[in-house]
Structures are given as C-alpha cells and as structure tokens.
Design a protein around this motif. Sequence first.
Motif, PDB file in Angstrom:
ATOM      1  N   PHE A  49      34.617  47.352  49.648  1.00 13.85           N
ATOM      2  CA  PHE A  49      35.767  46.734  50.308  1.00 13.85           C
ATOM      3  C   PHE A  49      36.680  46.000  49.332  1.00 13.85           C
ATOM      4  O   PHE A  49      36.210  45.334  48.411  1.00 13.85           O
ATOM      5  CB  PHE A  49      35.294  45.717  51.361  1.00 13.85           C
ATOM      6  CG  PHE A  49      34.826  46.340  52.651  1.00 13.85           C
ATOM      7  CD1 PHE A  49      33.594  46.971  52.716  1.00 13.85           C
ATOM      8  CD2 PHE A  49      35.626  46.303  53.785  1.00 13.85           C
ATOM      9  CE1 PHE A  49      33.158  47.556  53.904  1.00 13.85           C
ATOM     10  CE2 PHE A  49      35.199  46.875  54.977  1.00 13.85           C
ATOM     11  CZ  PHE A  49      33.967  47.503  55.039  1.00 13.85           C
ATOM     12  N   LEU A  58      34.194  45.031  39.303  1.00 20.65           N
ATOM     13  CA  LEU A  58      33.261  43.999  39.770  1.00 20.65           C
ATOM     14  C   LEU A  58      33.624  43.509  41.165  1.00 20.65           C
ATOM     15  O   LEU A  58      34.763  43.631  41.611  1.00 20.65           O
ATOM     16  CB  LEU A  58      33.292  42.812  38.798  1.00 20.65           C
ATOM     17  CG  LEU A  58      32.881  43.119  37.371  1.00 20.65           C
ATOM     18  CD1 LEU A  58      33.156  41.920  36.477  1.00 20.65           C
ATOM     19  CD2 LEU A  58      31.399  43.498  37.310  1.00 20.65           C
ATOM     20  N   ASN A  59      32.635  42.926  41.844  1.00 22.96           N
ATOM     21  CA  ASN A  59      32.881  42.237  43.111  1.00 22.96           C
ATOM     22  C   ASN A  59      33.371  40.840  42.787  1.00 22.96           C
ATOM     23  O   ASN A  59      32.575  39.936  42.540  1.00 22.96           O
ATOM     24  CB  ASN A  59      31.590  42.109  43.916  1.00 22.96           C
ATOM     25  CG  ASN A  59      31.080  43.448  44.376  1.00 22.96           C
ATOM     26  OD1 ASN A  59      31.852  44.311  44.758  1.00 22.96           O
ATOM     27  ND2 ASN A  59      29.770  43.607  44.324  1.00 22.96           N
ATOM     28  N   VAL A  60      34.685  40.670  42.766  1.00 22.00           N
ATOM     29  CA  VAL A  60      35.214  39.341  42.457  1.00 22.00           C
ATOM     30  C   VAL A  60      35.890  38.780  43.705  1.00 22.00           C
ATOM     31  O   VAL A  60      36.616  39.483  44.398  1.00 22.00           O
ATOM     32  CB  VAL A  60      36.181  39.382  41.245  1.00 22.00           C
ATOM     33  CG1 VAL A  60      37.349  40.311  41.502  1.00 22.00           C
ATOM     34  CG2 VAL A  60      36.683  37.978  40.907  1.00 22.00           C
ATOM     35  N   ILE A  61      35.580  37.533  43.984  1.00 23.60           N
ATOM     36  CA  ILE A  61      36.091  36.883  45.198  1.00 23.60           C
ATOM     37  C   ILE A  61      36.905  35.667  44.784  1.00 23.60           C
ATOM     38  O   ILE A  61      36.419  34.812  44.042  1.00 23.60           O
ATOM     39  CB  ILE A  61      34.917  36.459  46.109  1.00 23.60           C
ATOM     40  CG1 ILE A  61      34.183  37.707  46.621  1.00 23.60           C
ATOM     41  CG2 ILE A  61      35.409  35.602  47.274  1.00 23.60           C
ATOM     42  CD1 ILE A  61      32.867  37.420  47.299  1.00 23.60           C
ATOM     43  N   ALA A  98      29.560  45.551  48.760  1.00 30.71           N
ATOM     44  CA  ALA A  98      30.504  45.351  47.661  1.00 30.71           C
ATOM     45  C   ALA A  98      31.850  44.907  48.218  1.00 30.71           C
ATOM     46  O   ALA A  98      32.396  45.537  49.129  1.00 30.71           O
ATOM     47  CB  ALA A  98      30.667  46.644  46.874  1.00 30.71           C
ATOM     48  N   VAL A  99      32.371  43.808  47.683  1.00 28.83           N
ATOM     49  CA  VAL A  99      33.676  43.321  48.165  1.00 28.83           C
ATOM     50  C   VAL A  99      34.418  42.578  47.064  1.00 28.83           C
ATOM     51  O   VAL A  99      33.829  41.832  46.279  1.00 28.83           O
ATOM     52  CB  VAL A  99      33.522  42.408  49.412  1.00 28.83           C
ATOM     53  CG1 VAL A  99      32.593  41.252  49.139  1.00 28.83           C
ATOM     54  CG2 VAL A  99      34.882  41.904  49.891  1.00 28.83           C
ATOM     55  N   THR A 100      35.714  42.838  47.015  1.00 31.61           N
ATOM     56  CA  THR A 100      36.620  42.088  46.156  1.00 31.61           C
ATOM     57  C   THR A 100      37.653  41.447  47.061  1.00 31.61           C
ATOM     58  O   THR A 100      38.113  42.070  48.016  1.00 31.61           O
ATOM     59  CB  THR A 100      37.288  43.034  45.127  1.00 31.61           C
ATOM     60  OG1 THR A 100      36.338  43.321  44.105  1.00 31.61           O
ATOM     61  CG2 THR A 100      38.520  42.403  44.502  1.00 31.61           C
ATOM     62  N   TYR A 101      37.976  40.185  46.767  1.00 36.38           N
ATOM     63  CA  TYR A 101      38.914  39.464  47.636  1.00 36.38           C
ATOM     64  C   TYR A 101      39.974  38.746  46.821  1.00 36.38           C
ATOM     65  O   TYR A 101      39.662  38.072  45.845  1.00 36.38           O
ATOM     66  CB  TYR A 101      38.157  38.443  48.492  1.00 36.38           C
ATOM     67  CG  TYR A 101      39.079  37.521  49.262  1.00 36.38           C
ATOM     68  CD1 TYR A 101      39.943  38.028  50.228  1.00 36.38           C
ATOM     69  CD2 TYR A 101      39.108  36.146  49.008  1.00 36.38           C
ATOM     70  CE1 TYR A 101      40.802  37.199  50.928  1.00 36.38           C
ATOM     71  CE2 TYR A 101      39.952  35.304  49.718  1.00 36.38           C
ATOM     72  CZ  TYR A 101      40.798  35.838  50.672  1.00 36.38           C
ATOM     73  OH  TYR A 101      41.652  35.011  51.358  1.00 36.38           O
ATOM     74  N   ALA A 102      41.219  38.903  47.234  1.00 40.03           N
ATOM     75  CA  ALA A 102      42.313  38.166  46.595  1.00 40.03           C
ATOM     76  C   ALA A 102      43.190  37.531  47.661  1.00 40.03           C
ATOM     77  O   ALA A 102      43.453  38.128  48.702  1.00 40.03           O
ATOM     78  CB  ALA A 102      43.146  39.100  45.721  1.00 40.03           C
ATOM     79  N   TYR A 161      28.102  39.030  42.525  1.00 46.88           N
ATOM     80  CA  TYR A 161      29.438  38.634  42.945  1.00 46.88           C
ATOM     81  C   TYR A 161      29.923  37.549  41.992  1.00 46.88           C
ATOM     82  O   TYR A 161      29.131  36.702  41.570  1.00 46.88           O
ATOM     83  CB  TYR A 161      29.438  38.055  44.362  1.00 46.88           C
ATOM     84  CG  TYR A 161      28.973  39.014  45.429  1.00 46.88           C
ATOM     85  CD1 TYR A 161      29.878  39.830  46.105  1.00 46.88           C
ATOM     86  CD2 TYR A 161      27.629  39.087  45.780  1.00 46.88           C
ATOM     87  CE1 TYR A 161      29.455  40.700  47.088  1.00 46.88           C
ATOM     88  CE2 TYR A 161      27.192  39.959  46.770  1.00 46.88           C
ATOM     89  CZ  TYR A 161      28.113  40.764  47.422  1.00 46.88           C
ATOM     90  OH  TYR A 161      27.687  41.627  48.400  1.00 46.88           O
ATOM     91  N   VAL A 209      35.112  38.540  54.374  1.00 42.12           N
ATOM     92  CA  VAL A 209      34.457  38.534  53.059  1.00 42.12           C
ATOM     93  C   VAL A 209      33.053  37.938  53.151  1.00 42.12           C
ATOM     94  O   VAL A 209      32.088  38.497  52.613  1.00 42.12           O
ATOM     95  CB  VAL A 209      35.319  37.746  52.040  1.00 42.12           C
ATOM     96  CG1 VAL A 209      34.569  37.550  50.728  1.00 42.12           C
ATOM     97  CG2 VAL A 209      36.641  38.467  51.799  1.00 42.12           C
ATOM     98  N   ASN A 235      25.370  41.978  51.966  1.00 37.71           N
ATOM     99  CA  ASN A 235      25.105  42.529  50.628  1.00 37.71           C
ATOM    100  C   ASN A 235      25.971  43.759  50.333  1.00 37.71           C
ATOM    101  O   ASN A 235      25.518  44.704  49.694  1.00 37.71           O
ATOM    102  CB  ASN A 235      23.624  42.878  50.492  1.00 37.71           C
ATOM    103  CG  ASN A 235      23.152  42.725  49.064  1.00 37.71           C
ATOM    104  OD1 ASN A 235      23.891  42.229  48.211  1.00 37.71           O
ATOM    105  ND2 ASN A 235      21.945  43.175  48.789  1.00 37.71           N
ATOM    106  N   VAL A 255      29.530  39.733  52.170  1.00 41.66           N
ATOM    107  CA  VAL A 255      28.583  39.190  51.187  1.00 41.66           C
ATOM    108  C   VAL A 255      27.220  39.013  51.844  1.00 41.66           C
ATOM    109  O   VAL A 255      26.186  39.365  51.272  1.00 41.66           O
ATOM    110  CB  VAL A 255      29.093  37.852  50.605  1.00 41.66           C
ATOM    111  CG1 VAL A 255      28.028  37.199  49.730  1.00 41.66           C
ATOM    112  CG2 VAL A 255      30.364  38.075  49.787  1.00 41.66           C
ATOM    113  N   GLN A 286      22.715  42.921  41.581  1.00 43.24           N
ATOM    114  CA  GLN A 286      23.763  42.982  42.605  1.00 43.24           C
ATOM    115  C   GLN A 286      24.522  41.676  42.453  1.00 43.24           C
ATOM    116  O   GLN A 286      23.964  40.605  42.695  1.00 43.24           O
ATOM    117  CB  GLN A 286      23.107  43.097  43.985  1.00 43.24           C
ATOM    118  CG  GLN A 286      23.982  42.715  45.160  1.00 43.24           C
ATOM    119  CD  GLN A 286      24.883  43.843  45.611  1.00 43.24           C
ATOM    120  OE1 GLN A 286      24.588  44.999  45.407  1.00 43.24           O
ATOM    121  NE2 GLN A 286      26.003  43.479  46.204  1.00 43.24           N
TER     122      GLN A 286
END
Lengths: 380, 195
Positions: A316, B58-61, A345-349, B41, A336, A343, A340, B39
């Motif tokens: 995601f 990468l999973n970056v938040i 995969a996520v990227t958030y901006a 973040y 988000v 478990n 998480v 795994q």
Amino acid sequence: MPNEIPAGSVGLVTPQTHHFTQPLLLACGRTLDEYELVYETYGQLNATKSNAVLICHALSGHHHAAGYHSMDDKRPGWWDAYIGPGKPIDTNKFFVVSLNNLGGCHGSTGPRSINPATGKPWGADFPMIRVRDWVASQARLADVLGIETWAAIIGGSLGGMQVMRWALDYPQRIRHAVVIASALKLSAQNIAFNEAARKAIVSDPNFFDGDYLAHNTVPKNGLAVARMIGHITYLSDFAMGEKFGRDLRSGSFELGNDEPVEFQIESYLRYQGDSFANTFDANSYIRITKALDYFDLAREYNDDPVNAFKQATAKFLVISFSTDWRFAPERSHEIVNALVGANRAVTYAEIESKHGHDAFLLPDERYQQVFGHYLAGVNV
Amino acid sequence: MRIDLNEIQLWIKQNSRVLDLGCGDGTLLKFLIDNKQVQGYGLEIDAAQINLCINKGLNVIEQNLDRGLGNFADKSFDTVIMTQALQTLHFPHLVLDEMLRVGKECIVTFPNFGHWKARFYLATRGRMPVSDLLPFEWYNTPNIHFCTFKDFEVLCRERNIKVISRQVVNEVSGQALKDLMPNLFGETAIYHLSK
C-alpha cells in the motif's frame, strides 16, 4: 482548446464500451442482467500483461482521466496532471485503464440508461450500488481485457475506497494499492453533508421522486445546490479566502447605494453548481453518495480494520493532505495503523497543501514526487 | 554505513519485526531487510528522506515522534530502534517509555555530550560546543536535549529500564581510551534496552 497536444499528454483518446451479458448480482440483492461499462486506456499493455494499472474515480469523476477527446476540448481529463508519459502514472511504463462506474452518468449503465425490461430509462428504479459492486464490475472488465493481476490500482477519495475493497475481495489480482485522501468509512459529519446534498435534490419540485426524465425535466436547482454544498467541503478555508476573499463581482457598499452586492465566491459557487447540474444526473448523485455513506471496510470483519486488512496481500501507498477536512489525515492514519497492525507493507506521506480535499487532483511537487517515486518502484 | 549501524545489526534477530524511529534515508532498515530478512517499518518526518526511503522500496510512514507512538500496539515489534534522534525530541524520556511499550527490546544510539572535546570546548571558550559531529550553533541546532552517557544511565535507572548491553563506538578518535573512560572518550553510545 489545445493548438497542439502538450508534452507529457497521452494525446487524443477515444472511449470504448463493453457490453456485459453475464448477470451481475448486486450487494442490494437485485441483479443487473446486462450492463455496459465505458472506459479509456492509455499506454500499451505489455506481452506478459503485467503492467496494467486501474484508476478508480471519485464522486464526480468518470472514465476520461487523461488526454483529450478532440482538439476542441477546453481541458484534458480530470487527472491529466498525474497520468501521461513521464508523469507519476507513467504511460511509457504502464497500461492505464480508467472506467466510468456503474450507476454513473457518463456512458456506463446508470439511472439514465434504458432498462431493457421496460424499454424506458431506469430513473428512480435503478438499483442502489455499493463500492463492492463497482469492484466486481471492474474485475469483469479486467477479465475482458485479459488482465489477471493489476500492477497497481489507484484511487482518491471514493476511488481509494474501491482500491481497498479490491485489496480485500481480490487479493491475488492487485499487487500495489494506492489510496489517496480516503477513509475506512465516512464520519457522521461526512454523511451529514451528503444527506444535506441529497435533501436539496429530492426537494426540487422537478425531482418527481426520481422520475424526472419521464416528465421531460431535470432537478437542476437541487443538483446545483447539492454540488455547491459538496464543493465547499472540498476546499479549505484558506484556499477559498486566498482565491476569492471578500472580493465583489458587482455592486458596492457605498452609503446611499442600494444596488445588490454580489461576492465573487457566490458567483463562483453558483457557476460550479450550475455547470455540474447540466452534466450530472440527480439519481446518480444520490446513488453514489449513498455508496459513500454505506462503505465500511471492516464491517464484516468484526469492525476490526486490522482483521480486514489481513485479507490483503498488496503493498500500500497511502497519501493524505494537511488541509483536507472532508477526508482528513486522521482518516488516513487509521488506514495506515490498521495495515501496520495486519503486518502489511505500507508507505504513508502527509502532503502539506493549502487546497483541502481537492489537493488530490491538483499538481503539487511533493505529491508528484512521492507518487512518482513509489510507482517507479513497481515491477512490471 | 555509519559505524553504529554496523554494530546494531548484531543485535537484530533473523525474520524479526523492526520499527525504526527517525529512519532517515532508510540505510539501516534496508541493511536489516537485506541481511536479516526483517519485516520493517520506518518513521520519518523529513520529505526528502522519505523520498529516499521510497526509492529503496521501504515501508516508510510519515509520523512525528513527538506525537508519540500511541498508534502502535503493545509489544507489536521485536525491536524498536532509534539512531541519533533521541537528542532531537521534545520529550525523549516519554518516547523512550513508548519504545519499550511497543517493542520487546529497544536499541538507542546518541552522541555523547560528555565527550572530552565538548567539555574542553565549553571549559576553555565558554561557548556551546560546535564540532564535526555536532556542527550546529545553539540557536539553530535540531539537537535540543543533549545528554552524556552517565545522564542516560541515570534516566534508565529512574525509569526501571534494563540495559542489556552497551557499546561505545568512535569514528574520529580515542579508539583505545573509549573503553577505559567511555563518558570522557566515547563519541557515540549504542544501548540495548528492555523493560
């Protein structure tokens, strides 16, 4: 009108229509025996059919997301800033499919279409549609196009809800889910805005309980007010103030002068409402806002979004905008956090923007970077 | 790779779940994914750094650590890591508590303000230390809560935080002396903590 097609545009595009004859059982229990979906494609499908991207539109969107239908078009498609060669959704890399959803009013089967059972427009009798129905019909369009798995499914607002539903209902058919300015479910305030808009429509004397086409009329005033209400919520206080302030379009406050005063914002909103009322269908508006209200991703997972996202296997990308109060950043945080927790995969901006909810449609350097960098990493 | 990142990976188990607070450009997280199959973040607030993380897949938040970790469940990570960010936080002690709530173990690294060069600078010039490692002036530094190794260990004792192990690493000088008198000659500390 573009004298020439601008660089970075997909150019001239022609919508296509597919007629589906396999009945579609809807969430409401009714069945559409046959239906049509109108769609556009940009870019080339590769030999392994691994580069397909689906665009899911929001409330007032449609299939025409990028490029021009003719050299006479005043404007390109609604997401032209983000779809095209070298743009974040890069048509040099991806084969992009954009459709008009069922129940809409831009060519796919909806309340304005002829009901084959009666030979008359569906009107008020068109079934209620839910997000999962759109997703099911989109999956059938994928079958028609020979697309087993989407490299990515992308949508903003109501479009983002479709993306999340895809990830749960067809986990094997979506590799990347891009959810922009969206929510797991609408808040009470959001439903309230939708209901005020619907009330404006049904209160129009020309609505005729939804059978206005049979009376050769349309509830233009009600639809215009509905759009005005919606439009206010898509903009931020700051952006509205910056663009219009208290500027006057006509009249003055001079003492001894009784001519009526009109603010620029009044004129702007009226124009937005009227032009929308000329192109959109009132029954579609009611159905699409209902679909928004009914959507609740975690409802059948014990109201636990973590549990819901355990169905998903896609990676995601979630994006929100700082001044969006209709789909606030907090709503994206909920997405988000659930991902998480599951478990996944996520990227958030969280993009700093002054444009409110509308920001998801507008050019913005950081938004383009995040979006583009992420999609550049999608293998095809 | 920064020297402390290399030491950190020794304490990370294969296939474990890792949260990296203030993950920067994602170098450590990428290294742990490639070498330990974690795994992971990463949390970050800097837009340019977030882009670099995205480029690495990468999973970056995007999340401000000063707003806490309330969105993460108790013991939901095997290890919570924070490298060279402790001194930039508004409430380092609260973040530390949160790290130990969310993670079964934590790894924290920070620069030692008790290093002899900092002491010498302040003692002889009477001004806040500026060095290669800490190149900012007092008014524009992101480092707002400096501590020495001793200060940190006092905090750990006060909050019943268990120091599993501690390592001192020097990039610039004092390789021989750092183990003898770490609070005077150590540049960076890596603490391995649990509750």
